[in-house]
Motif scaffolding. Sequence first.
Motif, short mmCIF file in Angstrom:
data_model
loop_
_atom_site.label_atom_id
_atom_site.label_comp_id
_atom_site.label_asym_id
_atom_site.label_seq_id
_atom_site.Cartn_x
_atom_site.Cartn_y
_atom_site.Cartn_z
N ASP A 137 0.83 -1.21 0.00
CA ASP A 137 0.00 0.00 0.00
C ASP A 137 0.86 1.26 0.00
O ASP A 137 0.45 2.29 -0.53
N LEU A 138 2.03 1.16 0.64
CA LEU A 138 2.88 2.35 0.77
C LEU A 138 4.34 1.94 0.67
O LEU A 138 4.74 0.92 1.24
N VAL A 139 5.11 2.75 -0.06
CA VAL A 139 6.57 2.63 -0.02
C VAL A 139 7.09 3.88 0.68
O VAL A 139 6.72 5.00 0.31
N PHE A 140 7.93 3.69 1.69
CA PHE A 140 8.61 4.82 2.35
C PHE A 140 10.05 4.75 1.89
O PHE A 140 10.81 3.87 2.29
N ASP A 141 10.42 5.70 1.02
CA ASP A 141 11.73 5.65 0.36
C ASP A 141 12.71 6.65 0.94
O ASP A 141 12.38 7.84 1.07
N VAL A 142 13.90 6.18 1.29
CA VAL A 142 14.95 7.10 1.75
C VAL A 142 16.12 7.14 0.76
O VAL A 142 17.10 7.85 1.00
N PHE A 143 16.02 6.38 -0.34
CA PHE A 143 17.16 6.24 -1.26
C PHE A 143 17.06 7.12 -2.51
O PHE A 143 18.05 7.65 -2.98
N GLY A 144 15.85 7.19 -3.12
CA GLY A 144 15.72 7.82 -4.43
C GLY A 144 16.43 6.96 -5.46
O GLY A 144 16.58 5.74 -5.27
N GLY A 145 16.90 7.57 -6.55
CA GLY A 145 17.67 6.86 -7.58
C GLY A 145 16.96 5.63 -8.11
O GLY A 145 15.73 5.60 -8.21
N ASP A 146 17.76 4.61 -8.41
CA ASP A 146 17.23 3.40 -9.03
C ASP A 146 16.26 2.66 -8.10
O ASP A 146 15.19 2.22 -8.53
#
Length: 314
Positions: free
Chosen positions: A217-226
Amino acid sequence: MRAIVVTDRAAGTAGMTLTERPEPDAAMLASLEGANYGDVVVEVHASGFTGNELDWPSTWIDRLGRDRTPSIPGHEVAGVVTALSYGTAGLSVGQRVFGLTDWTRDGTLAEYVVVEARNLAPLPGDVDFTVSASVAMPGLTASQGLFEHGHLSAGQSVLVHGAAGAVGSMATQLAREVGAYVLGTGRAVHRQAALDFGAQEFVDLENDALEDVGGVDLVFDVFGGDFGKRSAGLVRAGGMLVTVAGPPGARPADGLAVDFVVVSDRAQLSEIVRRVRDRRLRTNIGNVATLEDAVAAFNPTERINGKTIIRIRQ
Ligand SMILES: NC(=O)c1ccc[n+]([C@@H]2O[C@H](COP(=O)([O-])OP(=O)(O)OC[C@H]3O[C@@H](n4cnc5c(N)ncnc54)[C@H](OP(=O)(O)O)[C@@H]3O)[C@@H](O)[C@H]2O)c1
């Protein structure tokens, strides 16, 4: 006062130096050029620094785009209020506080810092300065990403990138507490730490295929990029990708992508510290060093997981 300053953008953390800077005081708060209405001076006891702060434009220029070097980095603070400017509401001299300081002004790797009072919350006497400095930025970021922007609720699933890191470990704990199903990601060595913070599954980004995760349902992203881009494909219809790593490179096919920058919030800080006191939120401190050892601590010879906190006063 003693402070860590940076003057050379290209030098990164290797360019940090410990030096003397003018000490902000009540007279400075009273002068027009010194500070703004609502500012307070905080005697810094513990300071936190985010790993890539020296890449942020706000470290080098003020709100009008003017060079502001030598600038003092570090925007997480716990300490004691020593002076108030006219119009300050809700805080008093001698009060223990913690919070985030403005990105475009001198920061907290110093003996004193000027902060807008609204960016600070009272710190209960039984919560350590080091602990509170370590949860301010990651706690607010995780809370705002999951709930304000991601609208996460019980029964939903969330993929938390970097689940053993400073922000990810807070997001993992807060998401579990609300009753979500948490899949954490990271390097192979982070597996146990991510599970200990509450992730129910772990995706080893060095060996597992992210695409095998299935819909969340949700992605919590701290990386960005690929990783950020590929994560958009994991979001279920109606779900969201929330990122703290700048504008997202891709959007979920049938969902939203949001990037945001954390803001300080007194009520949320107080809620975070309540959770810490109740042992519902565990801090993630990798290293504690003195101001004298701060430059070395920010240029480690080996990887340290979790926040590095500089204890300015013992
Ligand atoms: N927009 C905002 O408001 C906001 C607020 C707070 C933080 N941030 C950003 O969020 C990011 C994370 O901050 P943080 O303080 O949580 O950092 P952190 O403590 O270093 O956490 C990142 C975690 O991800 C892991 N990791 C990094 N690259 C990886 C890769 N390629 N594969 C697998 N694992 C990887 C790191 O492991 P290693 O240490 O082994 O690399 C670490 O465990 C930073 O870029 C920071 O600037 C943004």
